[in-house]
Design a protein around this motif. Structure first.
Motif, PDB file in Angstrom:
ATOM      1  N   GLN A   1       0.782  -1.199  -0.148  1.00 57.46           N
ATOM      2  CA  GLN A   1      -0.012  -0.096   0.094  1.00 57.46           C
ATOM      3  C   GLN A   1       0.914   1.430  -0.080  1.00 57.46           C
ATOM      4  O   GLN A   1       0.344   2.028  -0.790  1.00 57.46           O
ATOM      5  CB  GLN A   1      -0.887   0.020   1.292  1.00 57.46           C
ATOM      6  N   LEU A   2       1.947   1.186   0.860  1.00 56.99           N
ATOM      7  CA  LEU A   2       2.910   2.364   1.049  1.00 56.99           C
ATOM      8  C   LEU A   2       3.374   2.588  -0.571  1.00 56.99           C
ATOM      9  O   LEU A   2       3.574   3.774  -1.150  1.00 56.99           O
ATOM     10  CB  LEU A   2       3.968   2.073   2.053  1.00 56.99           C
ATOM     11  N   ASP A   3       3.960   1.486  -1.301  1.00 55.81           N
ATOM     12  CA  ASP A   3       4.513   1.877  -2.500  1.00 55.81           C
ATOM     13  C   ASP A   3       3.289   2.447  -3.511  1.00 55.81           C
ATOM     14  O   ASP A   3       3.611   3.323  -4.656  1.00 55.81           O
ATOM     15  CB  ASP A   3       4.930   0.504  -3.207  1.00 55.81           C
ATOM     16  N   ARG A   4       2.091   1.989  -3.478  1.00 54.31           N
ATOM     17  CA  ARG A   4       1.139   2.662  -4.310  1.00 54.31           C
ATOM     18  C   ARG A   4       0.833   3.891  -3.990  1.00 54.31           C
ATOM     19  O   ARG A   4       0.729   4.749  -4.839  1.00 54.31           O
ATOM     20  CB  ARG A   4      -0.277   1.862  -4.122  1.00 54.31           C
ATOM     21  N   LEU A   5       0.938   4.458  -2.683  1.00 54.17           N
ATOM     22  CA  LEU A   5       0.626   5.761  -2.190  1.00 54.17           C
ATOM     23  C   LEU A   5       1.718   6.758  -2.974  1.00 54.17           C
ATOM     24  O   LEU A   5       1.447   7.665  -3.069  1.00 54.17           O
ATOM     25  CB  LEU A   5       0.384   5.932  -1.022  1.00 54.17           C
ATOM     26  N   LYS A   6       3.094   5.967  -2.829  1.00 58.91           N
ATOM     27  CA  LYS A   6       4.085   6.931  -3.235  1.00 58.91           C
ATOM     28  C   LYS A   6       3.988   7.256  -4.866  1.00 58.91           C
ATOM     29  O   LYS A   6       4.439   8.004  -5.090  1.00 58.91           O
ATOM     30  CB  LYS A   6       5.610   6.212  -2.979  1.00 58.91           C
ATOM     31  N   ASN A   7       3.491   6.224  -5.540  1.00 54.26           N
ATOM     32  CA  ASN A   7       3.207   6.438  -7.007  1.00 54.26           C
ATOM     33  C   ASN A   7       2.452   7.559  -7.199  1.00 54.26           C
ATOM     34  O   ASN A   7       2.487   8.428  -8.191  1.00 54.26           O
ATOM     35  CB  ASN A   7       2.893   5.221  -7.666  1.00 54.26           C
ATOM     36  N   LEU A   8       1.150   7.475  -6.286  1.00 55.22           N
ATOM     37  CA  LEU A   8       0.060   8.523  -6.562  1.00 55.22           C
ATOM     38  C   LEU A   8       0.706   9.799  -6.175  1.00 55.22           C
ATOM     39  O   LEU A   8       0.074  10.799  -6.657  1.00 55.22           O
ATOM     40  CB  LEU A   8      -1.207   8.147  -5.623  1.00 55.22           C
ATOM     41  N   ALA A   9       1.387   9.991  -5.068  1.00 55.75           N
ATOM     42  CA  ALA A   9       1.886  11.264  -4.629  1.00 55.75           C
ATOM     43  C   ALA A   9       2.913  11.914  -5.749  1.00 55.75           C
ATOM     44  O   ALA A   9       2.890  13.128  -5.677  1.00 55.75           O
ATOM     45  CB  ALA A   9       2.848  11.001  -3.528  1.00 55.75           C
ATOM     46  N   ASN A  10       3.505  10.858  -6.582  1.00 57.44           N
ATOM     47  CA  ASN A  10       4.392  11.658  -7.527  1.00 57.44           C
ATOM     48  C   ASN A  10       3.625  12.329  -8.564  1.00 57.44           C
ATOM     49  O   ASN A  10       3.915  13.062  -9.138  1.00 57.44           O
ATOM     50  CB  ASN A  10       5.266  10.548  -8.175  1.00 57.44           C
ATOM     51  N   THR A  11       2.356  11.845  -8.814  1.00 56.86           N
ATOM     52  CA  THR A  11       1.503  12.392  -9.849  1.00 56.86           C
ATOM     53  C   THR A  11       0.411  13.312  -9.055  1.00 56.86           C
ATOM     54  O   THR A  11      -0.560  13.818  -9.545  1.00 56.86           O
ATOM     55  CB  THR A  11       0.696  11.347 -10.551  1.00 56.86           C
ATOM     56  N   GLN A  12       0.652  13.827  -7.784  1.00 58.78           N
ATOM     57  CA  GLN A  12      -0.214  14.587  -7.015  1.00 58.78           C
ATOM     58  C   GLN A  12      -1.798  14.134  -6.966  1.00 58.78           C
ATOM     59  O   GLN A  12      -2.786  14.863  -7.039  1.00 58.78           O
ATOM     60  CB  GLN A  12      -0.170  16.120  -7.532  1.00 58.78           C
ATOM     61  N   ALA A  13      -1.985  12.845  -7.146  1.00 59.65           N
ATOM     62  CA  ALA A  13      -3.141  12.186  -7.306  1.00 59.65           C
ATOM     63  C   ALA A  13      -3.924  11.832  -5.647  1.00 59.65           C
ATOM     64  O   ALA A  13      -4.913  11.205  -5.367  1.00 59.65           O
ATOM     65  CB  ALA A  13      -3.297  11.099  -8.060  1.00 59.65           C
ATOM     66  N   THR A  14      -2.801  11.941  -4.686  1.00 56.59           N
ATOM     67  CA  THR A  14      -3.192  11.540  -3.265  1.00 56.59           C
ATOM     68  C   THR A  14      -2.740  12.852  -2.476  1.00 56.59           C
ATOM     69  O   THR A  14      -1.576  13.453  -2.699  1.00 56.59           O
ATOM     70  CB  THR A  14      -2.829  10.327  -2.827  1.00 56.59           C
ATOM     71  N   ALA A  15      -3.324  12.770  -1.245  1.00 56.67           N
ATOM     72  CA  ALA A  15      -2.779  13.695  -0.299  1.00 56.67           C
ATOM     73  C   ALA A  15      -1.452  13.314   0.506  1.00 56.67           C
ATOM     74  O   ALA A  15      -1.207  12.082   0.726  1.00 56.67           O
ATOM     75  CB  ALA A  15      -3.659  14.122   0.825  1.00 56.67           C
ATOM     76  N   GLN A  16      -0.559  14.059   0.858  1.00 56.22           N
ATOM     77  CA  GLN A  16       0.684  13.957   1.610  1.00 56.22           C
ATOM     78  C   GLN A  16       0.476  13.075   3.088  1.00 56.22           C
ATOM     79  O   GLN A  16       1.165  12.105   3.588  1.00 56.22           O
ATOM     80  CB  GLN A  16       1.391  14.862   1.641  1.00 56.22           C
ATOM     81  N   SER A  17      -0.818  13.601   3.444  1.00 61.63           N
ATOM     82  CA  SER A  17      -1.090  13.042   4.922  1.00 61.63           C
ATOM     83  C   SER A  17      -1.341  11.707   4.919  1.00 61.63           C
ATOM     84  O   SER A  17      -1.019  10.838   5.725  1.00 61.63           O
ATOM     85  CB  SER A  17      -2.560  13.866   5.453  1.00 61.63           C
ATOM     86  N   LEU A  18      -2.024  11.114   3.659  1.00 60.82           N
ATOM     87  CA  LEU A  18      -2.190   9.614   3.574  1.00 60.82           C
ATOM     88  C   LEU A  18      -0.862   8.965   3.359  1.00 60.82           C
ATOM     89  O   LEU A  18      -0.844   7.834   4.027  1.00 60.82           O
ATOM     90  CB  LEU A  18      -3.254   9.475   2.498  1.00 60.82           C
ATOM     91  N   LEU A  19       0.089   9.626   2.773  1.00 70.23           N
ATOM     92  CA  LEU A  19       1.074   8.759   2.837  1.00 70.23           C
ATOM     93  C   LEU A  19       1.917   8.701   4.043  1.00 70.23           C
ATOM     94  O   LEU A  19       2.566   7.696   4.457  1.00 70.23           O
ATOM     95  CB  LEU A  19       2.111   9.486   1.528  1.00 70.23           C
ATOM     96  N   ASP A  20       1.834   9.717   4.770  1.00 67.46           N
ATOM     97  CA  ASP A  20       2.521   9.748   6.140  1.00 67.46           C
ATOM     98  C   ASP A  20       2.046   8.967   7.178  1.00 67.46           C
ATOM     99  O   ASP A  20       2.541   8.258   7.692  1.00 67.46           O
ATOM    100  CB  ASP A  20       2.510  11.291   6.720  1.00 67.46           C
ATOM    101  N   GLU A  21       0.694   8.868   6.993  1.00 64.16           N
ATOM    102  CA  GLU A  21      -0.026   7.761   7.769  1.00 64.16           C
ATOM    103  C   GLU A  21       0.231   6.299   7.543  1.00 64.16           C
ATOM    104  O   GLU A  21       0.415   5.341   8.190  1.00 64.16           O
ATOM    105  CB  GLU A  21      -1.626   7.945   7.799  1.00 64.16           C
ATOM    106  N   GLN A  22       0.404   6.101   6.217  1.00 66.46           N
ATOM    107  CA  GLN A  22       0.849   4.773   5.750  1.00 66.46           C
ATOM    108  C   GLN A  22       2.349   4.549   6.302  1.00 66.46           C
ATOM    109  O   GLN A  22       2.686   3.160   6.863  1.00 66.46           O
ATOM    110  CB  GLN A  22       0.934   4.469   4.307  1.00 66.46           C
ATOM    111  N   ILE A  23       3.110   5.452   6.233  1.00 66.69           N
ATOM    112  CA  ILE A  23       4.465   5.364   6.602  1.00 66.69           C
ATOM    113  C   ILE A  23       4.407   5.138   8.127  1.00 66.69           C
ATOM    114  O   ILE A  23       5.438   4.008   8.439  1.00 66.69           O
ATOM    115  CB  ILE A  23       5.512   6.548   6.447  1.00 66.69           C
ATOM    116  N   THR A  24       3.720   5.659   8.757  1.00 67.27           N
ATOM    117  CA  THR A  24       3.542   5.379  10.149  1.00 67.27           C
ATOM    118  C   THR A  24       3.077   3.955  10.521  1.00 67.27           C
ATOM    119  O   THR A  24       3.677   3.256  11.477  1.00 67.27           O
ATOM    120  CB  THR A  24       2.727   6.297  10.821  1.00 67.27           C
TER     121      THR A  24
END
Length: 350
Positions: free
Chosen positions: A120-143
């Motif tokens: 899931q973290l890898d998927r959110l990182k790919n979305l973050a690169n295209t600005q298709a997801t919020a940074q907060s969701l990525l941070d929560e997944q990293i936690t």
């Protein structure tokens, strides 16, 4: 008749000469006898140069180089026990295993969760690169990933505690538990001692503290092996002295490959403080006068003279001579009481 008269005269002359010779010989013989009677009977010895070993003796106790109790860190049933009493084991060898079904299941569960969270973290990182997801969701997944990883490490540590291994090479003691038994945390399973090197702890008087250095040779004996000596050296000296006995504790180390020496043994320790070549005489040759030391030196015609000497170290029966004599000199060691300078001696021993 004339021939008979002549023979008689010669017999008388010969007898007269013998008598006169006897009169001259008798005083000389009496003088020699008086001189022999005046000679003092003594024993002498030569000044020798030989090794002088100064040592101190003490009683010590044998200590294993490394020694531990193998204790269960947790409570559970023993499923495997490999205690070969008195046998050698290598570092890392498994001694006992506890039932670890729950711990293994927990590790497997967390590994699965962590794998999914990383995906899931890898998927959110790919979305973050295209600005298709919020940074907060990525941070929560990293936690979440970091939390699960910490839980997994903790579970693995708990699983590792279920296997008890030898931390160093040594010899196992007597086992205290049986396979299949339920044991509590802190239960002693057996002991492990490194006996290839044995330490000996002994005490030395404060007087010798300045003479003791690491690396000094020592020998130990034990009643079990009679006169057999085991060689070692000083390995450590305590930084503190016992204020009651005024002694310092010293540790020595001895090779013990054949494991004849054991921890707890009472050992007789001989510590060699000094070993050097020195000129020596018997202590009995010394004549102390006030603060000085003298000996009777044998000279020409078996007459003695009193000579002052400077002495050094002593060992039982012998004393070091620093000045006053040279190697090979002959000194009186017995019968000194009747001597004075100029007296003639008669050797009766040596």
């Amino acid at each position: 008749m004339a021939k008979l008269h002549s023979k008689l005269i010669w017999v008388i002359l010969i007898a007269l000469l013998v008598f006169i010779g006897y009169l001259y010989w008798l005083p000389a013989q009496q003088t020699d006898n008086r001189r022999a009677a005046a000679a003092v009977a003594v024993s002498t010895a030569k000044v020798e140069t030989k090794p002088m070993i100064r040592s101190v003796n003490s009683l010590g106790t044998g200590i294993a180089n490394q020694s531990i109790q193998l204790i269960s860190p947790t409570s559970d049933f023993i499923t495997e026990l490999n205690v070969r009493e008195g046998k050698a084991v290598q570092r890392g060898e498994v001694i006992a295993k506890l039932q670890d079904v729950d711990e293994r299941a927990r590790v497997t569960e967390l590994e699965g969760i962590l794998s999914e969270q990383k995906r899931q973290l890898d998927r959110l990182k790919n979305l973050a690169n295209t600005q298709a997801t919020a940074q907060s969701l990525l941070d929560e997944q990293i936690t979440r990933v970091n939390t699960t990883l910490a839980q997994l490490n903790s579970a693995k540590a708990q699983l590792a505690q279920m296997t008890i291994s030898a931390p160093f090479a040594g010899y196992l003691g007597l086992r205290q538990v049986s396979e299949g038994a339920y044991i509590n945390s802190g239960t002693v399973i057996t002991t492990l001692d490194d006996l290839n090197t044995l330490r000996v702890a002994f005490s030395v008087a404060e007087h010798y503290l300045a003479d003791i250095k690491p690396g000094m040779p020592l020998t130990v004996t034990n009643a079990a092996y009679g006169n057999i000596s085991f060689n070692g050296k000083v390995s450590a000296i305590d930084t503190r002295l016992d204020p009651v006995t005024r002694t310092v504790t010293v540790h020595g180390s001895l090779e013990n490959k054949d494991v004849r020496l054991r921890p707890g043994m009472l050992l007789n320790v001989k510590l060699e403080l000094d070993n050097r070549v020195a000129m020596q005489i018997s202590e009995k040759a010394l004549v102390p006068q006030q603060q000085k030391q003298f000996v009777y030196l044998v000279g020409d015609n078996n007459t003695v003279s009193q000579v002052e000497v400077t002495i050094g170290q002593r060992e039982p029966g012998w004393v070091e001579i620093l000045t006053g004599l040279k190697e090979g000199d002959e000194v009186v060691v017995e019968g000194i009481q009747k001597l004075r300078s100029g007296v003639t001696i008669n050797r009766v021993g040596g």
